[in-house]
Design a protein around this motif. Structure first.
Motif, PDB file in Angstrom:
ATOM      1  N   GLN A 326     -48.102 -11.374   7.141  1.00 38.56           N
ATOM      2  CA  GLN A 326     -48.205  -9.876   6.749  1.00 38.56           C
ATOM      3  C   GLN A 326     -46.764  -9.447   6.375  1.00 38.56           C
ATOM      4  O   GLN A 326     -46.712  -8.543   5.523  1.00 38.56           O
ATOM      5  CB  GLN A 326     -48.276  -8.984   8.307  1.00 38.56           C
ATOM      6  N   TRP A 327     -45.799 -10.209   6.598  1.00 37.82           N
ATOM      7  CA  TRP A 327     -44.376  -9.882   6.331  1.00 37.82           C
ATOM      8  C   TRP A 327     -44.416 -10.032   4.687  1.00 37.82           C
ATOM      9  O   TRP A 327     -43.925  -9.475   3.861  1.00 37.82           O
ATOM     10  CB  TRP A 327     -43.391 -10.673   7.109  1.00 37.82           C
ATOM     11  N   TRP A 328     -44.877 -11.131   4.291  1.00 44.47           N
ATOM     12  CA  TRP A 328     -44.857 -11.821   2.838  1.00 44.47           C
ATOM     13  C   TRP A 328     -45.882 -10.786   2.145  1.00 44.47           C
ATOM     14  O   TRP A 328     -45.307 -10.369   0.761  1.00 44.47           O
ATOM     15  CB  TRP A 328     -45.480 -13.104   2.902  1.00 44.47           C
ATOM     16  N   THR A 329     -47.071 -10.367   2.622  1.00 46.60           N
ATOM     17  CA  THR A 329     -47.683  -9.148   2.019  1.00 46.60           C
ATOM     18  C   THR A 329     -46.814  -7.739   1.536  1.00 46.60           C
ATOM     19  O   THR A 329     -47.017  -7.394   0.380  1.00 46.60           O
ATOM     20  CB  THR A 329     -48.934  -8.772   2.852  1.00 46.60           C
ATOM     21  N   ARG A 330     -46.245  -7.594   2.778  1.00 42.81           N
ATOM     22  CA  ARG A 330     -45.541  -6.309   2.555  1.00 42.81           C
ATOM     23  C   ARG A 330     -44.271  -6.559   1.388  1.00 42.81           C
ATOM     24  O   ARG A 330     -44.068  -5.707   0.673  1.00 42.81           O
ATOM     25  CB  ARG A 330     -44.529  -5.868   3.817  1.00 42.81           C
ATOM     26  N   MET A 331     -43.570  -7.660   1.324  1.00 45.71           N
ATOM     27  CA  MET A 331     -42.799  -7.918   0.503  1.00 45.71           C
ATOM     28  C   MET A 331     -43.353  -8.149  -1.300  1.00 45.71           C
ATOM     29  O   MET A 331     -42.898  -7.527  -1.955  1.00 45.71           O
ATOM     30  CB  MET A 331     -42.169  -9.398   0.488  1.00 45.71           C
ATOM     31  N   ARG A 332     -44.552  -8.496  -1.149  1.00 47.47           N
ATOM     32  CA  ARG A 332     -45.356  -8.428  -2.599  1.00 47.47           C
ATOM     33  C   ARG A 332     -45.813  -7.097  -3.122  1.00 47.47           C
ATOM     34  O   ARG A 332     -45.501  -6.707  -4.097  1.00 47.47           O
ATOM     35  CB  ARG A 332     -46.613  -9.392  -2.366  1.00 47.47           C
ATOM     36  N   ARG A 334     -44.377  -4.350  -2.165  1.00 45.88           N
ATOM     37  CA  ARG A 334     -43.141  -3.383  -2.488  1.00 45.88           C
ATOM     38  C   ARG A 334     -42.692  -3.823  -3.807  1.00 45.88           C
ATOM     39  O   ARG A 334     -42.514  -3.137  -4.698  1.00 45.88           O
ATOM     40  CB  ARG A 334     -42.131  -3.844  -1.482  1.00 45.88           C
ATOM     41  N   LYS A 335     -42.745  -5.263  -4.271  1.00 42.38           N
ATOM     42  CA  LYS A 335     -42.345  -5.843  -5.395  1.00 42.38           C
ATOM     43  C   LYS A 335     -43.408  -5.233  -6.553  1.00 42.38           C
ATOM     44  O   LYS A 335     -42.944  -4.872  -7.849  1.00 42.38           O
ATOM     45  CB  LYS A 335     -42.266  -7.198  -5.579  1.00 42.38           C
ATOM     46  N   TRP A 336     -44.416  -5.004  -6.244  1.00 39.09           N
ATOM     47  CA  TRP A 336     -45.516  -4.719  -7.180  1.00 39.09           C
ATOM     48  C   TRP A 336     -45.178  -3.193  -7.617  1.00 39.09           C
ATOM     49  O   TRP A 336     -45.485  -2.815  -8.545  1.00 39.09           O
ATOM     50  CB  TRP A 336     -46.954  -4.883  -6.557  1.00 39.09           C
ATOM     51  N   GLU A 337     -45.024  -2.442  -6.335  1.00 31.85           N
ATOM     52  CA  GLU A 337     -44.832  -0.946  -6.673  1.00 31.85           C
ATOM     53  C   GLU A 337     -43.644  -0.512  -7.538  1.00 31.85           C
ATOM     54  O   GLU A 337     -43.808   0.260  -8.469  1.00 31.85           O
ATOM     55  CB  GLU A 337     -44.539  -0.362  -5.293  1.00 31.85           C
ATOM     56  N   ARG A 338     -42.682  -1.370  -7.451  1.00 30.45           N
ATOM     57  CA  ARG A 338     -41.423  -1.296  -8.436  1.00 30.45           C
ATOM     58  C   ARG A 338     -41.796  -1.576  -9.769  1.00 30.45           C
ATOM     59  O   ARG A 338     -41.376  -1.176 -10.628  1.00 30.45           O
ATOM     60  CB  ARG A 338     -40.435  -2.239  -7.840  1.00 30.45           C
ATOM     61  N   MET A 339     -42.597  -2.585 -10.028  1.00 33.04           N
ATOM     62  CA  MET A 339     -43.040  -3.141 -11.309  1.00 33.04           C
ATOM     63  C   MET A 339     -43.910  -2.436 -11.953  1.00 33.04           C
ATOM     64  O   MET A 339     -43.982  -2.228 -13.082  1.00 33.04           O
ATOM     65  CB  MET A 339     -43.350  -4.528 -11.329  1.00 33.04           C
ATOM     66  N   LYS A 340     -44.961  -1.713 -11.279  1.00 35.14           N
ATOM     67  CA  LYS A 340     -46.194  -1.379 -12.001  1.00 35.14           C
ATOM     68  C   LYS A 340     -46.048  -0.105 -12.689  1.00 35.14           C
ATOM     69  O   LYS A 340     -45.438   0.666 -12.497  1.00 35.14           O
ATOM     70  CB  LYS A 340     -47.273  -1.008 -10.766  1.00 35.14           C
ATOM     71  N   ASN A 341     -46.400  -0.372 -13.763  1.00 35.65           N
ATOM     72  CA  ASN A 341     -46.474   0.645 -15.024  1.00 35.65           C
ATOM     73  C   ASN A 341     -44.978   1.443 -15.138  1.00 35.65           C
ATOM     74  O   ASN A 341     -45.009   2.522 -15.690  1.00 35.65           O
ATOM     75  CB  ASN A 341     -47.253   1.720 -14.775  1.00 35.65           C
ATOM     76  N   LEU A 367     -53.433  -8.462  -3.783  1.00 37.88           N
ATOM     77  CA  LEU A 367     -52.133  -8.778  -3.327  1.00 37.88           C
ATOM     78  C   LEU A 367     -51.880  -8.545  -1.704  1.00 37.88           C
ATOM     79  O   LEU A 367     -50.921  -9.125  -1.107  1.00 37.88           O
ATOM     80  CB  LEU A 367     -51.211  -7.789  -3.871  1.00 37.88           C
ATOM     81  N   THR A 368     -53.024  -7.923  -1.041  1.00 43.98           N
ATOM     82  CA  THR A 368     -52.982  -7.748   0.184  1.00 43.98           C
ATOM     83  C   THR A 368     -53.631  -8.881   1.131  1.00 43.98           C
ATOM     84  O   THR A 368     -54.875  -9.135   0.860  1.00 43.98           O
ATOM     85  CB  THR A 368     -53.557  -6.247   0.878  1.00 43.98           C
ATOM     86  N   GLU A 369     -53.008  -9.355   1.977  1.00 45.61           N
ATOM     87  CA  GLU A 369     -53.788 -10.489   2.988  1.00 45.61           C
ATOM     88  C   GLU A 369     -54.383  -9.613   4.015  1.00 45.61           C
ATOM     89  O   GLU A 369     -53.836  -8.716   4.590  1.00 45.61           O
ATOM     90  CB  GLU A 369     -52.625 -11.295   3.638  1.00 45.61           C
TER      91      GLU A 369
END
Length: 571
Positions: A326-332, A334-341, A367-369
């Motif tokens: 779950q921690w790794w999912t949150r990290m992914r 957050r990274k996706w939110e920063r990068m998307k579009n 991206l979500t587990e």
């Protein structure tokens, strides 16, 4: 075949049938009865090479299990499955190996690690059967079923490595060589499995002969397993990859193939599992008797300790691993939110060649587990029953020529105690745990109902569009004045009016049986194709799709049965 083996099979099937009839755990009852029967002088005690037994039992059992697993759910739960199927097996192997080496140094380090690899993989067959009966959420069932497919490959790879170290000595062991061997086993196994899966799918697409398809299906797992092992790959991975591929594409094949293969594999699983548990039960008294007098109690003590270790290690791994996921999912995310579009706020999609673009919500889902509650993890932690793989590999280890005889006997005894102990402690109490914790998901049922209602509506619309096209073709062929004929049969097809009402219409020219069958088959084909499209687009779960396709298969069977019996009824 040795006559004694035949009698063992018959007896095992009879006991297992009684267990199923009474609702008792069949593996446990078969083992107990076989263990008691082993002391009777007239009961046969056949001997089978452990490696032969392993190669005979594993391929069909794994292939059958892979056919029933939803590939989409399997892929979505892959992080959890990978942690349990690889990480937990490695941890259990090391912990059990070190404990066994400490308590019984006669095993040697690699003999003890070999024992750890043997008892490490749980068998989810019993847990899955209990879960289906009690309505476990699909997210839990997917993790348990997926783990049982992957962990066998991990444990058998470790088994092969440590068995080689036992034969050649500690100097032959190399950590990096072990990692490479595992990677090679996975790569070769997947490639071989996909080749066999593609062959099986093409055969099933081109042949409507269910007997031929079923026969080849029985042989193919053995071929994939043997070839993968011969090339240095994992036979288990090959069989699992083939089963997942064939199962995913099964709805594209003829309904007769699907209807025949389901009971075929259920019978094969029932037969093989019953025989293995009976065979081990018959062998145990002889193995214990072959132990030296001073070794009996130390081996029994080791068996009890190893049983406790496998019971404790699993929850100690499951909960931290779930939290890390779950921690790794949150990290992914957050990274996706920063990068998307680039933060423009425009909805994000990803174009895929020849397929519908993924929406932002679908990307987020990938991206979500899947989050598992503490109750879900409690069930997963307690669903660690050992089974056929542990017993068969223990017998295979006993046939390693370079292994000390006493060590080999000790491994068989420990494997037997761990298997029976987990079936007894976990298998009998797991239903109680599920009921007490109330591990159900009403939202899942509601979502399934929503998807089913939506896809049925789309299916009706697709069917109506098909009938409109057919109606135009009928009018062009027979004239506009004969459209009433088509309309009458279309109404009969979609069951809007009864047969009595449609039969009163004067149908001239009367459509032939072939014309009606072609219309009905086309109607079903359109609806099946829509279900597959909805599944591939992510709008329909694979489990709901299979439920609807099973209903359509029943419709097509009724059509064919009616067509086959109609000439006889007229006569």
């Amino acid at each position: 075949m040795d006559a004694s083996i035949f009698f063992v099979i018959v007896g095992a099937v009879a006991v297992a049938a009684i267990a199923r009839w009474r609702g008792w755990p069949a593996p446990l009852l078969v083992t107990v009865v076989a263990l008691a029967a082993a002391f009777l002088p007239f009961v046969p005690n056949p001997s089978i090479d452990g490696h032969v037994l392993l190669n005979l039992v594993l391929p069909p059992l794994l292939y059958s299990a892979a056919l029933d697993v939803s590939f989409i759910s399997f892929a979505r739960a892959m992080p959890q499955i990978r942690r349990l199927g690889i990480g937990l097996v490695v941890v259990t192997t090391v912990v059990v190996g070190l404990v066994a080496w400490w308590l019984l140094p006669e095993l040697g380090l690699f003999g003890a690690l070999l024992l750890g690899a043997i008892v490490a993989p749980p068998d989810a067959v019993s847990a899955a059967a209990i879960g289906r009966k009690l309505g476990l959420p699909r997210r839990v069932m997917t993790v348990l079923s997926g783990e049982s497919l992957i962990n066998d490959a991990t444990s058998l790879t470790l088994y092969r490595v440590f068995a080689a170290a036992v034969v050649a000595g500690p100097a032959a062991f190399n950590f990096w060589s072990t990692i490479w061997q595992f990677l090679l086993a996975v790569i070769v196994g997947v490639l071989i499995g996909l080749v066999f899966g593609l062959f099986m799918h093409q055969l099933r697409m081109r042949s409507d002969d269910a007997v031929i398809n079923g026969t080849v299906g029985l042989l193919a797992p053995f071929g994939a397993y043997a070839i993968a092992e011969q090339l240095g790959g994992s036979g288990v991975i090959a069989v699992v990859a083939m089963g997942l591929y064939v199962g995913f594409n099964a709805p594209r094949t003829s309904y007769t193939t699907r209807q025949q293969e389901a009971p075929l594999w259920l019978s094969a699983d029932f037969l093989l599992e019953s025989f293995v548990f009976a065979y081990i039960g018959l062998q145990l008294p002889r193995v214990v008797a072959d132990l030296n007098d001073g070794e009996v109690w130390p081996v029994i003590g080791l068996s009890v300790v190893v049983l406790l270790v496998v019971l404790v290690v699993r929850p100690l791994f499951v909960y931290p691993a779930s939290a890390w996921g779950q921690w790794w999912t949150r990290m992914r995310l957050r990274k996706w939110e920063r990068m998307k579009n680039g933060g423009s706020g425009v909805p994000v999609t990803v174009e895929r060649r020849g397929r519908r673009a993924l929406t932002e919500e679908q990307l987020r889902q990938r991206l979500t587990e899947t989050k598992l509650s503490w109750r879900d993890n409690a069930v997963i932690s307690w669903a660690g029953m050992r089974g056929v793989v542990t017993l068969a590999t223990a017998l295979a280890a006993a046939d390693i020529a370079q292994m000390d005889a006493q060590a080999a006997h000790a491994i068989v005894v420990v494997a037997f105690v761990v298997t029976v102990g987990t079936l007894l402690l976990q298998g009998l109490t797991l239903p109680w745990l599920i009921r007490v914790l109330r591990v159900v998901d009403d939202r899942e049922e509601q979502e399934d109902a929503r998807q089913m209602a939506a896809v049925r509506e789309r299916s009706r619309e697709a069917g109506k569009a098909y009938l409109r096209d057919m109606r135009r073709e009928w009018g062009q062929k027979h004239g506009e004045d004969q459209l009433a004929v088509f309309d009458a049969f279309a109404k009969r097809l979609i069951r809007v009016e009864s047969d009595a009402e449609t039969s009163q219409i004067d149908l001239r020219p009367r459509p032939t049986q072939e014309q009606f069958m072609a219309m009905a088959k086309g109607w079903l084909a359109v609806r099946r194709r829509l279900l597959l499209d909805e599944r591939d687009a992510g709008n329909l779960s694979e489990e709901v799709m299979h439920e609807l396709i099973t209903a359509m298969d029943a419709e097509e069977l009724a059509l064919d049965t009616r067509a086959a019996t109609r000439p006889q009824s007229r006569a």
